[in-house]
Design a protein around this motif. Structure first.
Motif, mmCIF file in Angstrom:
data_model
loop_
_atom_site.group_PDB
_atom_site.id
_atom_site.type_symbol
_atom_site.label_atom_id
_atom_site.label_comp_id
_atom_site.label_asym_id
_atom_site.label_seq_id
_atom_site.Cartn_x
_atom_site.Cartn_y
_atom_site.Cartn_z
ATOM 1 N N HIS A 65 101.287 -44.261 50.796
ATOM 2 C CA HIS A 65 101.624 -44.668 52.161
ATOM 3 C C HIS A 65 101.309 -43.515 53.102
ATOM 4 O O HIS A 65 101.034 -42.404 52.645
ATOM 5 N N VAL A 67 105.276 -39.226 55.570
ATOM 6 C CA VAL A 67 106.583 -39.404 56.203
ATOM 7 C C VAL A 67 107.360 -38.094 56.102
ATOM 8 O O VAL A 67 107.370 -37.450 55.054
ATOM 9 N N THR A 78 110.626 -37.941 57.791
ATOM 10 C CA THR A 78 112.034 -38.265 58.017
ATOM 11 C C THR A 78 112.383 -39.607 57.390
ATOM 12 O O THR A 78 111.502 -40.411 57.078
ATOM 13 N N GLU A 106 113.722 -41.969 59.027
ATOM 14 C CA GLU A 106 113.303 -42.973 60.011
ATOM 15 C C GLU A 106 111.831 -43.345 59.805
ATOM 16 O O GLU A 106 111.467 -44.525 59.846
ATOM 17 N N GLU A 107 110.956 -42.345 59.610
ATOM 18 C CA GLU A 107 109.543 -42.634 59.353
ATOM 19 C C GLU A 107 109.387 -43.409 58.047
ATOM 20 O O GLU A 107 108.565 -44.320 57.953
ATOM 21 N N SER A 108 110.168 -43.058 57.063
ATOM 22 C CA SER A 108 110.110 -43.743 55.771
ATOM 23 C C SER A 108 110.460 -45.222 55.939
ATOM 24 O O SER A 108 109.818 -46.093 55.345
ATOM 25 N N GLU A 109 111.474 -45.504 56.758
ATOM 26 C CA GLU A 109 111.874 -46.892 56.996
ATOM 27 C C GLU A 109 110.712 -47.708 57.561
ATOM 28 O O GLU A 109 110.537 -48.868 57.230
ATOM 29 N N ARG A 110 109.914 -47.067 58.427
ATOM 30 C CA ARG A 110 108.800 -47.757 59.073
ATOM 31 C C ARG A 110 107.546 -47.818 58.220
ATOM 32 O O ARG A 110 106.818 -48.807 58.250
ATOM 33 N N LEU A 111 107.240 -46.759 57.476
ATOM 34 C CA LEU A 111 105.923 -46.606 56.871
ATOM 35 C C LEU A 111 105.845 -46.851 55.363
ATOM 36 O O LEU A 111 104.760 -47.086 54.842
ATOM 37 N N GLY A 145 109.617 -31.988 53.911
ATOM 38 C CA GLY A 145 109.107 -33.346 54.025
ATOM 39 C C GLY A 145 108.697 -33.934 52.691
ATOM 40 O O GLY A 145 108.560 -35.144 52.557
ATOM 41 N N ASN A 169 104.381 -36.068 50.531
ATOM 42 C CA ASN A 169 105.086 -37.096 51.286
ATOM 43 C C ASN A 169 104.189 -38.265 51.676
ATOM 44 O O ASN A 169 104.508 -39.021 52.574
ATOM 45 N N THR A 170 103.093 -38.422 50.952
ATOM 46 C CA THR A 170 102.168 -39.538 51.185
ATOM 47 C C THR A 170 102.244 -40.583 50.071
ATOM 48 O O THR A 170 101.368 -41.423 49.943
#
Length: 164
Positions: A20, A23, A25, A27-32, A96, A132-133
């Motif tokens: 993915h 990310v 945070t 919050e970014e994880s929730e979105r991405l 991260g 974190n990808t």
């Protein structure tokens, strides 16, 4: 193939990897990050006041942790976040990308691993594979196998905090 992938293969540890966008945070994880089975996690790399003890604390992704209360719970004096240099030295990752899979790089066993009881009891947990990808879904039995292979015993605790 990364050294983590080689380690997992060598020890027969199976986990699904999902790529993915990066990310940093929750919050970014929730979105991405796509919706995946298992419990989402957040990881805190901490040290005591003197910098003599290092702890990797894995909690539910939506838990706000009070470090003072956590320190009392764990019997550690004045917990604070460890520096990026300490993070790289002990877990081989950058901010991260912190996750329990970083324990693969803690050959000296300088890091104590603490996990929230609810996560420990989950059927599977999420963890970044040192970057974190991507996110790996690790079934509980595979988590136990990973920790045994790295020589880390989990300290299973009800982590104090409030869910957001």
């Amino acid at each position: 193939m990364s050294s983590l992938d080689e380690f997992l293969r060598r020890h027969g540890i199976e986990a699904e990897r999902h790529e993915h966008p990066a990310v940093m945070t929750v919050e970014e994880s929730e979105r991405l990050v796509p919706k995946l089975p298992g419990a989402k996690t957040k990881n805190l790399f901490l040290r005591d006041k003197k910098g003599a003890r290092h702890l990797l604390v894995t909690v539910p992704h939506d838990l706000a942790v009070d470090l003072k209360v956590l320190g009392s719970t764990l019997g550690v004096d004045r917990l604070g976040f460890a520096s990026p240099d300490r993070l790289m030295k002990h877990l081989g990752v950058t901010p991260g990308s912190v996750s329990l899979l970083g324990l693969v790089n803690d050959a000296e066993h300088a890091v104590e691993f603490v996990i929230d009881r609810g996560l420990w009891e989950a059927a599977a947990v999420h963890a970044h594979p040192l970057v974190n990808t991507a996110t790996m879904v690790i079934p509980h039995a595979q988590l136990e196998r990973f920790l045994a292979a790295t020589g880390h015993s989990p300290r299973i605790v009800e982590i104090p905090g409030r869910h957001s």
